[in-house]
Structures are given as structure tokens and as C-alpha cells.
Design a protein around this motif. Structure first.
Motif, short mmCIF file in Angstrom:
data_model
loop_
_atom_site.label_atom_id
_atom_site.label_comp_id
_atom_site.label_asym_id
_atom_site.label_seq_id
_atom_site.Cartn_x
_atom_site.Cartn_y
_atom_site.Cartn_z
N LEU A 172 -23.78 -13.04 -4.83
CA LEU A 172 -23.47 -11.62 -4.70
C LEU A 172 -22.50 -11.40 -3.55
N VAL A 173 -21.47 -10.64 -3.81
CA VAL A 173 -20.48 -10.29 -2.79
C VAL A 173 -20.61 -8.79 -2.56
N LEU A 174 -21.27 -8.41 -1.46
CA LEU A 174 -21.51 -6.99 -1.21
C LEU A 174 -20.50 -6.49 -0.19
N THR A 175 -19.54 -5.71 -0.68
CA THR A 175 -18.38 -5.40 0.16
C THR A 175 -18.65 -4.33 1.19
N ARG A 176 -19.66 -3.48 0.98
CA ARG A 176 -19.88 -2.39 1.93
C ARG A 176 -21.21 -2.48 2.65
N GLU A 177 -21.84 -3.64 2.59
CA GLU A 177 -23.02 -3.86 3.42
C GLU A 177 -22.54 -4.23 4.82
N PRO A 178 -23.42 -4.05 5.83
CA PRO A 178 -23.01 -4.34 7.21
C PRO A 178 -22.40 -5.73 7.37
N SER A 179 -22.97 -6.72 6.68
CA SER A 179 -22.43 -8.08 6.80
C SER A 179 -21.45 -8.37 5.67
N GLY A 180 -20.87 -7.30 5.12
CA GLY A 180 -20.10 -7.43 3.89
C GLY A 180 -18.89 -8.34 3.99
N ARG A 181 -18.60 -8.99 2.87
CA ARG A 181 -17.40 -9.82 2.74
C ARG A 181 -16.70 -9.38 1.46
N ARG A 182 -15.45 -9.69 1.37
CA ARG A 182 -14.74 -9.43 0.12
C ARG A 182 -14.63 -10.72 -0.67
N LEU A 183 -14.31 -10.56 -1.93
CA LEU A 183 -14.04 -11.73 -2.75
C LEU A 183 -12.69 -12.30 -2.31
N ASP A 184 -12.72 -13.53 -1.81
CA ASP A 184 -11.47 -14.13 -1.34
C ASP A 184 -11.44 -15.61 -1.73
N ALA A 185 -10.38 -16.29 -1.31
CA ALA A 185 -10.20 -17.68 -1.72
C ALA A 185 -11.36 -18.55 -1.25
N ALA A 186 -11.88 -18.25 -0.04
CA ALA A 186 -12.99 -19.07 0.49
C ALA A 186 -14.23 -18.91 -0.39
N ARG A 187 -14.46 -17.69 -0.81
CA ARG A 187 -15.64 -17.42 -1.65
C ARG A 187 -15.50 -18.12 -3.01
N ILE A 188 -14.29 -18.12 -3.56
CA ILE A 188 -14.04 -18.83 -4.82
C ILE A 188 -14.27 -20.33 -4.62
N ALA A 189 -13.76 -20.86 -3.50
CA ALA A 189 -13.91 -22.30 -3.24
C ALA A 189 -15.38 -22.67 -3.13
N GLU A 190 -16.17 -21.81 -2.45
CA GLU A 190 -17.62 -22.08 -2.34
C GLU A 190 -18.26 -22.10 -3.73
N ALA A 191 -17.88 -21.14 -4.56
CA ALA A 191 -18.46 -21.05 -5.90
C ALA A 191 -18.12 -22.29 -6.71
N LEU A 192 -16.86 -22.73 -6.61
CA LEU A 192 -16.44 -23.90 -7.41
C LEU A 192 -17.12 -25.17 -6.91
N ALA A 193 -17.37 -25.23 -5.59
CA ALA A 193 -18.06 -26.39 -5.05
C ALA A 193 -19.48 -26.49 -5.61
N ARG A 194 -20.10 -25.33 -5.82
CA ARG A 194 -21.46 -25.33 -6.37
C ARG A 194 -21.47 -25.59 -7.87
N LEU A 195 -20.49 -25.02 -8.56
CA LEU A 195 -20.52 -25.06 -10.03
C LEU A 195 -19.88 -26.31 -10.60
N GLY A 196 -18.84 -26.82 -9.94
CA GLY A 196 -18.00 -27.84 -10.57
C GLY A 196 -16.84 -27.19 -11.29
N ASP A 197 -16.07 -28.01 -11.97
CA ASP A 197 -14.85 -27.54 -12.62
C ASP A 197 -15.22 -26.72 -13.86
N PRO A 198 -14.90 -25.43 -13.87
CA PRO A 198 -15.34 -24.62 -15.01
C PRO A 198 -14.52 -24.89 -16.28
N ALA A 199 -15.23 -24.98 -17.40
CA ALA A 199 -14.55 -25.09 -18.70
C ALA A 199 -14.04 -23.73 -19.14
N HIS A 200 -14.78 -22.69 -18.71
CA HIS A 200 -14.39 -21.32 -19.07
C HIS A 200 -14.67 -20.40 -17.89
#
Lengths: 234, 202
Positions: A172-200
């Protein structure tokens, strides 16, 4: 027969978030569909004036006679305002479908990267629910950007799935919570590290969100042909 | 079927008269596409006219941008229900394109527009000639932003806008009317908004 209008009866209404309600519709005629597709809804005034809008299906394809739409109330929304303020259980509306190429089927396999902005999560919910029933071993990750925790559609279900389904991860990326972050390249990289190379990869959200997110996926090295987008006006 | 409690919000008559059935007016310019916006290098851009597999003529960006340009301002209609009024485009008319290719007439009656994203859509040639269609390279006086199909997109504004292929890289003349991407997926072969030809049997 996507082109034939049919009558559907509202059999349930439930709030999902402060702005989004779930409408359960019983269809007069079964409508087999693929997870991720949408329907066109048509409302008719007493003088014959009509308004049409498109809404994604949130429920999985297992039941082609009852579908769930999740409709976000837009400021000044002609159709969403009707659903928010007027529609009641027992009312009938018209719809037709299924429509669209934004769709996942179990035979397509995974890993499956799902990226949602706001109510753009709706068609991805259909995919996740279908996957859990049909191919729970297919790895899937939902990267879901919402303003606050209260704005997360199907939050309890998503948290429960993340806890119970070993092959599914929720980010979850909560943009307006106090500790909020936006969806950015780092967040995508973290997701891909967890998931592996997506087929779709399936991306759904507002114009601006979907465009930016799809660009981030291309920047991360995912071939454009594996990325599908679905957008709605902002 | 009347929807209980629905009154709707009718547009004013001057707007209503310009809206095809089932459409609503937007001031935004929504973006509808299947995938990411392709990254197109103008130095490698080429536009190709083909008959089937056979190339008839091709242009580099510099050559294409030097062709005579035509302006058109009017209303566009997307099958997803929005319409936008008074959009101003500029580009190379298909008439001028055929002339620049040395063709007296199109070799066949149909074509598929092809995009850099491998999107395709079919249009009868008669709907593009006689000043009815162009390959647009300017929108509102500027180069077309990538999200809206730049550097060049087809413009065939009297049909639903999925026919106006983004990121167009060529026109392929076909002997028969061959379905493109959306037409293979249940959308109408012709797509006239005034006859509300959204889906195949409309």
C-alpha cells in the motif's frame, strides 16, 4: 454479445470507503466475462434522456449472473451522483458488456504485477479474486496507491489475502498519511524485488496516475508489450 | 426503460445538438490507450505507405514535416463516451500524402492504420480522402504531446476516436476491410458516432 442491453437489478449496496460504494447487480441474462473487463451502464430519465458511463467489474468471473460494481462519487457526477444519492436495493438499471482488452485469465499465468491508483483497483480486485480461486500459486503483487488508509477499497479483504495467500503480496502506498510516500522508481524496484520479473503488468487509475505508473514500469525494464493500462478521466 | 429517480443533467441545446447519442462533453483531454506511451526517436521515425506487404513510399520525419499541411478544427468523440469540442489539428491530409507518393488514387478501398505500439485500426479509404482525414502533427498549434499520440497520429474525426490511431507509423492498403485491434475485440468495423456504432452489431 457485448452490444445487447439488459436489465440488472440492484440487490445490495454497501459502502467501501467514504467515496466508493459497492453495488451488487443481479443480471437477467448471464454475462460471462474476463477478470478486468468493464460494463457500460445506461440510465434513462422519464422524457427519454439517457446517460451512459463505463464501470469495471470488481467480482470474479466465477458467477456470470451476479456482478459487483464499485462506483466512486465524483463531484458533479451525473451518473455516479445517481448511484450515490438515489439508487436503492430493488431498483433496475440497464447495462451491457463485457467490454475491453484489459483482462487477465488463469492461462496467462504470472508473475502478475498489479498497480492501482485510487478506485483503479476495482478491475484488479476481480483479477486477484479470480487468481485466488483458480491459480493461487501464480505469484501476484498489488501496488496500490491511495490517499489515506480509509480510502483503500476492499482494505480488509486485501489485508486478509496478504496474510493468508503465500503467493500474494500487498504494497500500500498511502500518499497523504503522515509517513506518506508517493509511487516512485524506488517503490517499483522494491515491488519487483519481491515479485520477480512480471509476465504481465496491469495498471489502472486516473489519466495522470496510469501514465506516470506505466512510464515507471518501462523505466524499470519491463517490456512495453507486457504492460496493459486502463485509465479514467481525472 | 425509465430509471427510477434519474432525472439527468441535460446539456444546453447548442451543446446537445453537437453531441452524438450517449456522449457527454468534457473540457479535459482524456487519454485512452492499451499500454505505456511509446518512446519514439524522431531521428529513427519513418512513415510508410504499403499495399499489403509491399512498401509504396516512405518518409523520414524531416521529409514528412516538410509536406504541405492542412488545418482542421472541430469536435471529436471517444467511444468511452466523452466528446471534446473545437479541437484544432494540423497535419498532412491523406489526399496530399497520396499525391506526395505519386499515387493518382489509393490502390485499394480499405486500409489499416498501424501504430508504433503495433496497434491497428481499419478505415475505408473514402473516409480519409476528399479532405476527410489527415496524419496530424500539430495540436492546438504545438507538436502533439506523446500521450495524445505524437509525433504523428491519424485524424479521422467523423468516426469514433479509436479510429484516429496514435503514434501512427504507416497506412497499409488492404484488398478487403480487415479488422484492427479493437474491431477484432467486438468493436464496430466502421464506428460512426452519430449512428452510435460502438460494438459490432450496433
Amino acid at each position: 454479445m457485448a452490444n445487447v442491453w439488459q436489465e440488472a437489478t440492484i440487490v445490495g449496496i454497501a459502502p467501501e470507503t467514504p467515496r466508493v460504494k459497492r453495488f451488487r447487480l443481479a443480471l437477467g441474462r448471464p454475462m460471462p466475462f474476463r477478470a478486468g473487463q468493464h460494463v457500460d451502464v445506461r440510465l434513462t430519465a422519464p422524457d427519454g434522456y439517457r446517460a451512459q458511463r463505463s464501470y469495471s467489474i470488481a467480482s470474479p468471473p466465477a458467477d456470470p449472473t451476479t456482478i459487483d460494481l464499485m462506483i466512486e462519487r465524483l463531484d458533479d457526477g451525473e451518473v455516479s451522483g445517481f448511484f450515490d444519492a438515489v439508487a436503492q436495493v430493488g431498483d433496475a438499471i440497464e447495462l451491457r458488456g463485457p467490454i475491453g482488452a484489459f483482462a487477465w485469465e488463469p492461462a496467462m499465468g504470472g508473475p502478475l504485477l498489479l498497480v492501482a491508483g485510487g478506485s483503479g483497483v476495482v478491475p484488479l480486485l476481480s483479477m486477484l479474486r479470480h487468481r485466488a480461486g483458480a491459480t493461487p500459486d501464480v505469484p501476484a503483487l498489488l501496488l496500490y496507491s491511495a490517499r489515506t488508509a480509509a480510502d483503500v477499497v476492499a482494505r480488509d479483504e486485501l489485508l486478509a489475502r496478504a496474510a493468508a495467500e503465500p503467493a500474494f503480496s500487498l504494497d500500500l502506498v498511502l500518499t497523504r498519511e503522515p509517513s506518506g510516500r508517493r509511487l516512485d522508481a524506488a517503490r517499483i524496484a522494491e515491488a519487483l524485488a519481491r515479485l520477480g520479473d512480471p509476465a504481465h503488468a496491469f495498471v489502472c487509475g486516473s489519466n495522470r496516475f496510469a501514465g506516470a505508473a506505466a512510464d515507471l514500469l518501462v523505466d524499470a525494464g519491463i517490456p512495453a508489450a507486457r504492460i496493459r493500462t486502463e485509465r479514467f478521466g481525472e | 426503460m425509465v430509471t427510477r429517480g434519474f432525472t439527468g443533467r441535460r446539456p444546453d441545446k447548442p451543446v446537445a445538438e453537437r453531441l452524438p447519442p450517449g456522449q457527454y462533453l468534457t473540457d479535459d483531454f482524456p487519454v485512452l490507450q492499451l499500454g505505456p506511451t511509446p518512446r519514439i526517436d524522431l531521428a529513427r521515425w519513418r512513415f510508410v505507405l504499403r499495399e499489403g506487404a509491399k512498401p509504396l513510399k516512405s518518409w523520414s520525419w524531416q521529409e514528412f514535416d516538410a509536406l504541405p499541411r492542412t488545418r482542421w478544427t472541430g469536435d471529436i468523440h471517444c467511444v468511452t463516451k466523452w466528446s471534446k469540442f473545437d479541437t484544432a489539428w494540423e497535419g498532412v491530409s491523406v489526399d496530399d500524402l497520396l499525391a506526395a507518393a505519386g499515387l493518382e488514387a489509393a490502390p485499394t478501398a480499405y486500409l489499416l492504420a498501424e501504430g508504433f505500439d503495433d496497434y491497428t485500426t481499419n478505415v475505408p479509404v473514402a473516409d480519409l480522402t476528399g479532405g476527410r482525414g489527415m496524419v496530424a502533427t500539430r495540436y492546438a498549434g504545438e507538436t502533439i504531446p506523446p500521450d495524445h499520440g505524437g509525433p504523428a497520429r491519424l485524424l479521422v474525426p467523423h468516426l469514433y476516436f479509436w479510429k484516429s490511431a496514435k503514434w501512427v507509423k504507416g497506412l497499409r492498403f488492404t484488398a478487403k476491410d480487415e479488422a484492427g485491434f479493437w474491431e477484432l475485440r467486438g468493436y464496430h468495423m466502421y464506428g460512426d458516432p452519430w449512428r452510435e456504432q460502438r460494438f459490432s452489431d450496433d
